[in-house]
Design an enzyme around this catalytic site. Structure first.
Site, PDB file in Angstrom:
ATOM      1  N   GLY A 189       0.812  -1.205   0.000  1.00  0.00           N
ATOM      2  CA  GLY A 189       0.000   0.000   0.000  1.00  0.00           C
ATOM      3  C   GLY A 189       0.844   1.254   0.000  1.00  0.00           C
ATOM      4  O   GLY A 189       1.295   1.741  -1.041  1.00  0.00           O
ATOM      5  N   CYS A 190       1.089   1.788   1.192  1.00  0.00           N
ATOM      6  CA  CYS A 190       1.742   3.098   1.305  1.00  0.00           C
ATOM      7  C   CYS A 190       3.214   3.064   0.919  1.00  0.00           C
ATOM      8  O   CYS A 190       3.745   4.059   0.422  1.00  0.00           O
ATOM      9  CB  CYS A 190       1.541   3.650   2.713  1.00  0.00           C
ATOM     10  SG  CYS A 190      -0.210   3.895   3.108  1.00  0.00           S
ATOM     11  N   ILE A 191       3.903   1.951   1.142  1.00  0.00           N
ATOM     12  CA  ILE A 191       5.302   1.844   0.707  1.00  0.00           C
ATOM     13  C   ILE A 191       5.372   1.878  -0.810  1.00  0.00           C
ATOM     14  O   ILE A 191       6.139   2.652  -1.398  1.00  0.00           O
ATOM     15  CB  ILE A 191       5.947   0.552   1.240  1.00  0.00           C
ATOM     16  CG1 ILE A 191       5.990   0.543   2.767  1.00  0.00           C
ATOM     17  CG2 ILE A 191       7.348   0.362   0.644  1.00  0.00           C
ATOM     18  CD1 ILE A 191       6.869   1.581   3.385  1.00  0.00           C
TER      19      ILE A 191
ATOM     20  N   SER B 262       4.322   5.351  -2.196  1.00  0.00           N
ATOM     21  CA  SER B 262       5.305   6.395  -1.909  1.00  0.00           C
ATOM     22  C   SER B 262       6.581   6.205  -2.722  1.00  0.00           C
ATOM     23  O   SER B 262       7.169   7.187  -3.204  1.00  0.00           O
ATOM     24  CB  SER B 262       5.624   6.402  -0.409  1.00  0.00           C
ATOM     25  OG  SER B 262       4.471   6.692   0.349  1.00  0.00           O
TER      26      SER B 262
END
Length: 206
Positions: A149-151, A154
């Site tokens: 998700g966020c890794i 980003s």
């Protein structure tokens, strides 16, 4: 190199970016929501959190900036838009929730930058790119939660904003090991360099 990654490499994928001249550690969403057994977001990420603490400690010892991100929503999640509608469990990050607090280690020290976000990428709708550019940072050692998700979001946005994303594999975690591994492989093939904690620490240590 795995057979799959070797196949990518033969097809012209999986080049290496390497570190630039001015690195920082980007510690993403290391929140109690992922460690507390009462949380719907609880995941088997304790080892990844410990590895993130080691990475952050190495960066601080070397005088390298550490930037943390956190998720925070207004009560009711209105500023989370369709993301919160898609994943109602994200309401654990509403203002005042103890699950939204940073884990005990690592957590921001006085003077360290904290980026507050509402969506997966640390860059979307935030000042992160401007902050990095203003101080001349060109490389991000990325750790935290969650890999798929966020890794992933980003790291992809870091590349698209002109920063070198170096994802520290054992300092990232996810709900399922298969998701973790598949996303690391795809990041290595297309958007980032993936390296181990030991490799990252060696690069950060003078």
């Amino acid at each position: 190199m795995s057979d799959t990654l070797a196949s990518y490499h033969e097809s012209g994928f999986a080049g290496l970016l390497g570190p630039g001249r001015s690195p920082a550690v980007l510690a993403i969403d290391l929140a109690m929501a992922y460690l507390d057994d009462s949380s719907p977001l609880r995941a088997p990420v304790d080892d990844a959190v410990a590895a993130s603490a080691a990475l952050v400690g190495a960066a601080r010892a070397a005088g390298i900036p550490v930037i943390f991100t956190r998720v925070s929503y207004q009560r009711g999640g209105i500023d989370g838009g369709l993301f919160v509608r898609k994943i109602p469990a994200l309401r654990v990050f509403e203002e005042g929730s103890p699950l939204a607090e940073f884990v005990p280690n690592p957590h921001p020290e006085p003077g360290e930058t904290v980026i507050t976000k509402q969506y997966a990428s640390a860059f979307f709708g935030t000042t992160l790119a401007a902050t990095l550019t203003a101080v001349g940072i060109d490389t991000l050692y990325i750790c935290g939660l969650s890999t798929s998700g966020c890794i992933r979001a980003s790291a992809t946005d870091a590349l698209q904003h002109g920063f070198r994303p170096l994802v520290v594999s054992d300092a990232c975690g996810d709900r399922e090991q298969s998701l973790h591994e598949a996303n690391l492989l795809d990041l290595q093939a297309k958007y980032a360099d993936v390296l181990t904690l030991d490799e990252a620490v060696a690069q950060l240590t003078p």
